[in-house]
Design a protein around this motif. Sequence first.
Motif, PDB file in Angstrom:
ATOM      1  N   LYS A  90      -0.826   4.798  -1.473  1.00 32.12           N
ATOM      2  CA  LYS A  90      -1.345   5.323  -0.558  1.00 32.12           C
ATOM      3  C   LYS A  90      -0.913   5.691   0.568  1.00 32.12           C
ATOM      4  O   LYS A  90      -1.147   7.251   0.996  1.00 32.12           O
ATOM      5  CB  LYS A  90      -2.016   4.392  -0.863  1.00 32.12           C
ATOM      6  CG  LYS A  90      -4.193   4.317  -0.092  1.00 32.12           C
ATOM      7  CD  LYS A  90      -5.106   3.632  -0.257  1.00 32.12           C
ATOM      8  CE  LYS A  90      -5.880   2.779  -0.988  1.00 32.12           C
ATOM      9  NZ  LYS A  90      -6.937   1.920  -1.150  1.00 32.12           N
ATOM     10  N   LYS A  91      -0.174   5.019   0.976  1.00 30.90           N
ATOM     11  CA  LYS A  91      -0.029   5.793   2.604  1.00 30.90           C
ATOM     12  C   LYS A  91       0.750   7.102   2.202  1.00 30.90           C
ATOM     13  O   LYS A  91       0.760   7.706   3.195  1.00 30.90           O
ATOM     14  CB  LYS A  91       1.352   4.550   3.233  1.00 30.90           C
ATOM     15  CG  LYS A  91       2.320   4.657   4.988  1.00 30.90           C
ATOM     16  CD  LYS A  91       1.127   4.798   5.367  1.00 30.90           C
ATOM     17  CE  LYS A  91       1.737   5.412   7.083  1.00 30.90           C
ATOM     18  NZ  LYS A  91       0.945   4.100   8.384  1.00 30.90           N
ATOM     19  N   ASN A 131       0.896   8.568  -0.562  1.00 27.54           N
ATOM     20  CA  ASN A 131       0.092  10.091  -0.609  1.00 27.54           C
ATOM     21  C   ASN A 131      -0.691  10.952   0.696  1.00 27.54           C
ATOM     22  O   ASN A 131      -0.543  11.809   1.004  1.00 27.54           O
ATOM     23  CB  ASN A 131      -1.055   9.462  -1.578  1.00 27.54           C
ATOM     24  CG  ASN A 131      -0.817   9.577  -2.600  1.00 27.54           C
ATOM     25  OD1 ASN A 131       0.082  10.652  -2.899  1.00 27.54           O
ATOM     26  ND2 ASN A 131      -0.795   9.050  -3.681  1.00 27.54           N
ATOM     27  N   VAL A 132      -0.887   9.843   1.455  1.00 28.40           N
ATOM     28  CA  VAL A 132      -1.323  10.538   3.290  1.00 28.40           C
ATOM     29  C   VAL A 132      -0.279  11.036   3.644  1.00 28.40           C
ATOM     30  O   VAL A 132      -0.517  12.429   4.389  1.00 28.40           O
ATOM     31  CB  VAL A 132      -2.112   9.704   3.808  1.00 28.40           C
ATOM     32  CG1 VAL A 132      -2.544   9.812   5.151  1.00 28.40           C
ATOM     33  CG2 VAL A 132      -3.633   8.458   3.322  1.00 28.40           C
ATOM     34  N   LEU A 133       0.385  10.838   4.222  1.00 28.59           N
ATOM     35  CA  LEU A 133       1.630  11.368   4.754  1.00 28.59           C
ATOM     36  C   LEU A 133       1.862  12.832   4.278  1.00 28.59           C
ATOM     37  O   LEU A 133       1.981  13.542   5.078  1.00 28.59           O
ATOM     38  CB  LEU A 133       2.558  10.391   4.330  1.00 28.59           C
ATOM     39  CG  LEU A 133       3.102   9.033   5.921  1.00 28.59           C
ATOM     40  CD1 LEU A 133       4.366   8.732   5.585  1.00 28.59           C
ATOM     41  CD2 LEU A 133       2.814   9.742   7.118  1.00 28.59           C
ATOM     42  N   GLU A 135       0.620  -1.154  -0.016  1.00 26.48           N
ATOM     43  CA  GLU A 135       0.048   0.193   0.031  1.00 26.48           C
ATOM     44  C   GLU A 135       0.721   1.570   0.225  1.00 26.48           C
ATOM     45  O   GLU A 135       0.966   2.355   0.596  1.00 26.48           O
ATOM     46  CB  GLU A 135      -1.123   0.426   1.113  1.00 26.48           C
ATOM     47  CG  GLU A 135      -1.870  -1.728   1.317  1.00 26.48           C
ATOM     48  CD  GLU A 135      -3.025  -0.464   0.548  1.00 26.48           C
ATOM     49  OE1 GLU A 135      -3.493  -0.319  -0.094  1.00 26.48           O
ATOM     50  OE2 GLU A 135      -3.367  -2.453  -0.029  1.00 26.48           O
ATOM     51  N   ALA A 181      -0.293  14.335   1.825  1.00 28.73           N
ATOM     52  CA  ALA A 181      -1.433  15.265   2.289  1.00 28.73           C
ATOM     53  C   ALA A 181      -1.407  16.447   3.130  1.00 28.73           C
ATOM     54  O   ALA A 181      -1.783  16.592   4.177  1.00 28.73           O
ATOM     55  CB  ALA A 181      -2.420  14.085   1.476  1.00 28.73           C
ATOM     56  N   SER A 182      -0.616  15.540   4.228  1.00 28.70           N
ATOM     57  CA  SER A 182      -0.838  16.120   5.795  1.00 28.70           C
ATOM     58  C   SER A 182       0.382  16.580   6.942  1.00 28.70           C
ATOM     59  O   SER A 182       0.717  17.036   7.460  1.00 28.70           O
ATOM     60  CB  SER A 182      -1.116  14.239   7.615  1.00 28.70           C
ATOM     61  OG  SER A 182      -0.151  14.041   6.825  1.00 28.70           O
ATOM     62  N   SER A 191       3.207  15.486   6.642  1.00 29.76           N
ATOM     63  CA  SER A 191       4.611  15.040   7.907  1.00 29.76           C
ATOM     64  C   SER A 191       4.768  13.427   7.067  1.00 29.76           C
ATOM     65  O   SER A 191       5.610  12.096   7.321  1.00 29.76           O
ATOM     66  CB  SER A 191       3.125  14.043   8.804  1.00 29.76           C
ATOM     67  OG  SER A 191       2.668  13.189   8.163  1.00 29.76           O
TER      68      SER A 191
END
Lengths: 290, 546
Positions: free
Chosen positions: B92-93, B95-97, B89, B99-100, B102
């Motif tokens: 996805k992972k 991307n989230v990091l 993943e 976007a946030s 971090s």
Amino acid sequence: MRESTGGKIFVIFIHVVLIIISLTCILPFLHLIALSISSGHAVDLGQVWFWPVGLDFTVYIYFFENTPALRAFTNSVIITLCGTALSMLATVLTAYPLSRRYLYARKPITTAALFTMLFSGGMIPTYLVMNSLHLTNTYWSLWFGGLISTYNMLIMKSYFESIPGEVAESAQIDGCGEVQLLMRIILPLSLPMLATLTLFYGVGYWNMFMSVILYINKTNLQNLTVIVQGMLQIQGNFNMSAMDMMQQQEMVSEKLKAVGVVVMVVPMLVVYPFLQKYFVKGIMLGSIKG
Amino acid sequence: MFGQTLAPKMKITLALGLSAVMAAGAAGCSQKEEGTEGQAEGKATITVSNYDRGNIPAAEGTVEDNRWTKWINEHSPVTAKFVPVARAEAVKKLNVLFASGSAPDIVNDYDTGFRNSLYQQKQLMPLDDYLQYAPEYQKLLEKYPQLRKIGTKPDGKLYEIGKINEPHLQSVAFIRMDWLKKLKLEVPKTTDELLVVLKAFVEQDPDGNGKKDTYGTNMSYTSDGMVDSMFGSYGWKISNDDKIIRTWDNTLESLKFKKRLFEEGLIDKDYLADKNGAKAKQDYLNGKIGVYLPPVVSNWFESTVTDVKTLRKIVPEAEIAPMAQPKSSMGQFVHHVVNPVQMTTVINAAAKNPKAAMEYINFIIKPENSLILKKGMEGEHWKKGADGFPKVIDPAKNAKELDWAMDYSMFYSIPENPLLISTTAFDMSDPDQKAGLDMLKKADEFLLNPEAQYPALSHYEHMPTLSSELVVINTNIDKEMKDIYTKGIIGGAPYTPEQAIVDAKAAWERGGGKQIEEFMNTWYKENKGRAFLGKDILELVRSQHK
């Protein structure tokens, strides 16, 4: 009454269909179990179907020694037990008030809860919330992310509502307060439903995957699903295996995958019979006298 | 009446319940974050993403904390904190990091499209000014100008760190030499000869059991791509007037060939049911396939030594040899090649200390350090053999302690350290392994045929990244065309390959394929000088083999 010939044929037909359906559920799993305990050679050559060929348990030992599976297993148990308890507690505490007709603003609260079923914040905003609350890298992010499943809560609420008002009324006439009413009358009457929802939540937490991937950045907090899914995914994807050329350990054998799936599924199989007795129990046997 | 009297109590209960939940939440907040230990004074701290493949034994620690991360942090000029990213993943992972806000400072990922999207979102740090802190990588850039060419983005700045891979084939056909000998046939040089040989393999009972139970070859899962590459059918090619066009002609020839394989019973008629190629591989290992087309050869040792051993347990006289791609009506092609220049690593634009990040990269790609991260400690995990190459002392120990550590040196160029190249895994004193290495060398030679072209426009990792709308269009048409082609193969006499191509073209037009063609040509016009195409791949790979 004696059944007609047509009726008999119909019953046999139903049985055959049901047996076929249950076989389609059971056989793949039997195949996996057989794979997991057969010798690797027989697996490579495709000789294993539903009966193990050349017993060999080394992959189980490998699975628990050479991967983080044991730690992940423990984590899964913690996540599931605490999560289910928390969720059930919160669900009961939400569903019960909402099931009482005299709760102030009952309709708007229910509608608000329903609203969350239809619209969710989405992956990144939710992550931002978790992150700013410093919940990432703790299991609280998993438990709070879906503490109350609205669907389960509504099931519970209508179940509570279906308990005849007279039961509560007679208890209250005898001087029973709300807490006592819930604990001593309503919940004992709802055991079958509570067992079902516990199982729903339990399976949900046991299989939890995406939230763990997103919120847990520490390997030693991961659960079994993440580990096993990683094993299944690798090599399944042509591009991926081509990219990671030299990685020998990439080639997770069919056997190891089978072991992962078996270890993943068995605990739920074990738990199920214990909860199952509640499903068949009568619901409100003798609760109202006269 | 009744309800009203109880209402206040009700509210209290609800409040109690809520506060219990809140209290639990507060307990969660108070959990301490760990990870500050091991931070030597004076060293800069950076964060590095690392694939988490779920394969580190619990006793060894975690992706963030184990003997190798300790070793790195003890010897490296900077302190690295590792961020595990589940392999399956990863995008996805990450991307989230991102976007946030971090995301780690150094991001390692093989996905070209993902790294391009980061560039488009201005999440990447241009590296030109910091290269001076990574002299090892500067050396590599000078030796392989392709690394700079590919790592440079449209704005002309260098953004990506990459590696040079070992120049082997990504897949190769394995042919049963003992069957050829028995039937007095030669290794086929053209696709027509291949058909003759396959027919003989099916009809003349090469395994001598008196039954017609052998297959000529296999086409399940992605193995049909091997047939496509015989005909240069990849989807895109460069036309004579220097434009990018679709390979309809090549695909037609490939389809005709596949249809013959199917109709003449040269492959398993149920090949479509074999979704992951496992059945074909079992047939091969059971001695039932004459020309085995593996979906991919990801481990040469396994394909040329382990598999052959398994096969010989069933068929002791089996003899296997790699086969060059036969010449087809569309010309002579090589097999697909492992991406020779692979981009792996970028630096987060938000990194506070890009200098430290470059110093870290420089530290890892020092040959002596990568040797430790890939092979372990000398004397503990390996010792020098008679040939001067590292020999594993105890494979079981390495499986536990070392084999999972390779991703820490993901961006290391293996061919740069002769002690690391995979051919050293073959033990020359063992006749089976020596035969395996000979097979690998023979397969490498197929690349040197000067007439042979690369079977695709480029390696898929170097293809231009489509915008998200075009990806949707592409995915939909691709699915439709695949179904049409499959019908062209198994549809019998009424549905000819010619008709399939006509229908596929129509589906392409209807689905908006023209937009993709336009995009490809605009890209080609603008990036002709920078693009890393098939001929560049072959040129580099050939130079590596000299």
